[in-house]
Scaffold this active site. Structure first.
Site, PDB file in Angstrom:
ATOM      1  CB  VAL A   1      -0.948   0.007   1.231  1.00 16.66           C
ATOM      2  CG1 VAL A   1      -1.620   1.368   1.398  1.00 16.66           C
ATOM      3  CG2 VAL A   1      -2.006  -1.088   1.084  1.00 16.66           C
TER       4      VAL A   1
ATOM      5  CG  ASP B   1     -11.014 -16.575  11.512  1.00 17.89           C
ATOM      6  OD1 ASP B   1     -10.205 -17.356  12.060  1.00 17.89           O
ATOM      7  OD2 ASP B   1     -11.671 -15.725  12.125  1.00 17.89           O
TER       8      ASP B   1
ATOM      9  CD  GLU C   1      -6.783 -40.716  12.201  1.00 18.04           C
ATOM     10  OE1 GLU C   1      -6.477 -39.664  12.790  1.00 18.04           O
ATOM     11  OE2 GLU C   1      -5.984 -41.366  11.494  1.00 18.04           O
TER      12      GLU C   1
ATOM     13  NE  ARG D   1     -11.017 -51.237  10.374  1.00 20.67           N
ATOM     14  CZ  ARG D   1     -11.959 -50.332  10.709  1.00 20.67           C
ATOM     15  NH1 ARG D   1     -13.120 -50.748  11.191  1.00 20.67           N
ATOM     16  NH2 ARG D   1     -11.742 -49.053  10.582  1.00 20.67           N
TER      17      ARG D   1
ATOM     18  CE  LYS E   1      -6.607 -44.617  12.064  1.00 14.38           C
ATOM     19  NZ  LYS E   1      -5.378 -43.927  12.280  1.00 14.38           N
TER      20      LYS E   1
HETATM   21  O1  F6P Z   1     -10.481 -13.782  13.682  1.00 18.24           O
HETATM   22  C1  F6P Z   1      -9.217 -14.317  13.867  1.00 18.24           C
HETATM   23  C2  F6P Z   1      -9.145 -15.106  15.149  1.00 18.24           C
HETATM   24  O2  F6P Z   1      -7.830 -15.597  15.282  1.00 18.24           O
HETATM   25  C3  F6P Z   1     -10.165 -16.242  15.300  1.00 18.24           C
HETATM   26  O3  F6P Z   1      -9.811 -17.418  14.632  1.00 18.24           O
HETATM   27  C4  F6P Z   1     -10.179 -16.388  16.784  1.00 18.24           C
HETATM   28  O4  F6P Z   1     -11.365 -16.985  17.206  1.00 18.24           O
HETATM   29  C5  F6P Z   1     -10.049 -14.974  17.278  1.00 18.24           C
HETATM   30  O5  F6P Z   1      -9.411 -14.248  16.245  1.00 18.24           O
HETATM   31  C6  F6P Z   1      -9.306 -14.802  18.562  1.00 18.24           C
HETATM   32  O6  F6P Z   1      -9.357 -13.458  18.921  1.00 18.24           O
HETATM   33  P1  F6P Z   1      -8.444 -12.779  20.024  1.00 18.24           P
HETATM   34  O7  F6P Z   1      -7.049 -12.694  19.487  1.00 18.24           O
HETATM   35  O8  F6P Z   1      -9.057 -11.440  20.232  1.00 18.24           O
HETATM   36  O9  F6P Z   1      -8.494 -13.678  21.212  1.00 18.24           O
END
Ligand code: F6P
Length: 320
Positions: free
Chosen positions: A23, A128, A188, A212, A214
């Site tokens: 940027v 995410d 799994e 089995r 595993k």
């Molecule tokens: O949105 C990203 C994230 O890492 C999520 O996967 C997680 O639930 C959340 O942020 C955790 O947030 P904080 O860092 O505020 O605990």
């Protein structure tokens, strides 16, 4: 457009620094000034900024986190807070705002545009990967890589001790990391918030596999689908296996970004600036089918992104 501002907001994501670099250097190359605000929207309210030159973004492409730091800003959720933010930006001569962040942060940007007509542009930065309008958000690839590395390590010790491990990965509202890491790590079972699951059913399968021969397995659980600490003893009770659990937590958000996330950050950051200059606003930069696209934020944010059903099916087949 002579001066733009830049923030990173919400949870940090590896690769955000690459986007910051792009940027800043793209804008400077186009004869503009960039003000970098610290701590996301909170920094705008507090007038906490620094003018960024080309040198200020040197040596950061390999660093995790965000040099601008980040925050989840409560005041910005109220109209009064947003009004103050726009006033601060206008006072500093800012004509456009680039926001690097996840769905909450980009929703804030859209509201800023809708309420005050302020030019904004979004760059998807979130481990995410739950945003529509892009195949990948910055940070997802790195987070999945970290989770897979952890699964591989845990599988070694799980096998040695004939144990079942429950591994909790991030994802409050969705299972993108869980599915990707679970597939790549050969889990799994993969438990995600979007799909109902039956723990007794999973335990039946583990018992059958045990009969089995595993005797070690990995269950991946996205944090929004349950807590590993609670699931682990239940699995022990229902299967008779020795179990352990691991919560990967914020380890998934730290460390050096992968080459993929660095290049993604650079491409999306540069594209965002070019689109702003070209007069597009209230959009998000995205990578769709390998091509850079700008999609209106209003389209992206009004529906949750779905985990690819083909991947879910594949995970089921692989867990047999
Ligand atoms: O949105 C990203 C994230 O890492 C999520 O996967 C997680 O639930 C959340 O942020 C955790 O947030 P904080 O860092 O505020 O605990």
């Amino acid at each position: 457009m002579k001066r733009i501002a830049l923030i990173t907001s919400g949870g940090d994501a590896p690769g955000m620094n690459a986007a910051i670099r792009a940027v800043v250097r793209t804008a400077i190359g186009r004869g503009m000034e960039v003000l970098g605000y610290q701590h996301g929207y909170s920094g705008i309210l507090l007038d906490e900024f620094q003018p960024m030159d080309s040198k200020s973004v040197g040596g950061i492409i390999n660093r995790g986190g965000t040099i601008l730091q980040t925050a989840r800003c409560k005041e910005f959720r109220e109209k009064e807070g947003r009004e103050r933010a726009v006033a601060q930006l206008r006072k500093n001569g800012v004509e456009g705002l680039v926001v690097i962040g996840g769905d909450g942060s980009l929703t804030g940007a859209l509201v800023l545009h809708e309420e005050f007509g302020f030019p904004v542009y979004g760059v998807p930065g979130s481990i995410d990967n739950d945003l529509n309008g892009t195949d990948y958000s910055i940070g997802f690839d790195t987070a999945v890589g970290i989770a897979v590395d952890a699964i591989d390590r845990i599988r070694d010790t799980a096998y040695s001790h004939d144990r079942v491990f429950v591994i909790e990965v991030m994802g409050r509202r969705n299972g993108f990391i869980a599915v990707e890491a679970g597939l790549a790590g050969g889990a799994e079972a993969i438990l995600i918030p979007e799909v109902p699951y039956s723990l007794p059913g999973i335990c039946d399968k583990l018992r059958g596999a045990g009969a089995r021969g595993k005797r070690s397995s990995i269950i991946i659980v996205a944090e929004g689908a349950g807590h590993a600490a609670e699931i682990s003893p239940k699995v022990a009770e229902m299967t008779g296996f020795d179990t352990r659990y691991v919560v990967l937590g914020h380890i998934q958000r730290g460390g050096s970004p992968t080459a993929f996330d660095r290049v993604l950050g650079l491409r999306l950051g540069a594209f965002a600036v070019e689109r702003l200059i070209a007069g597009y606003t209230a959009e998000m930069a995205g990578l769709v089918g390998g091509r850079l696209v700008g999609t209106p934020l209003s389209q992206i944010l009004n529906a949750p992104r779905r985990v690819d059903p083909e991947k879910l099916l594949l995970a089921e087949v692989m867990a047999q």
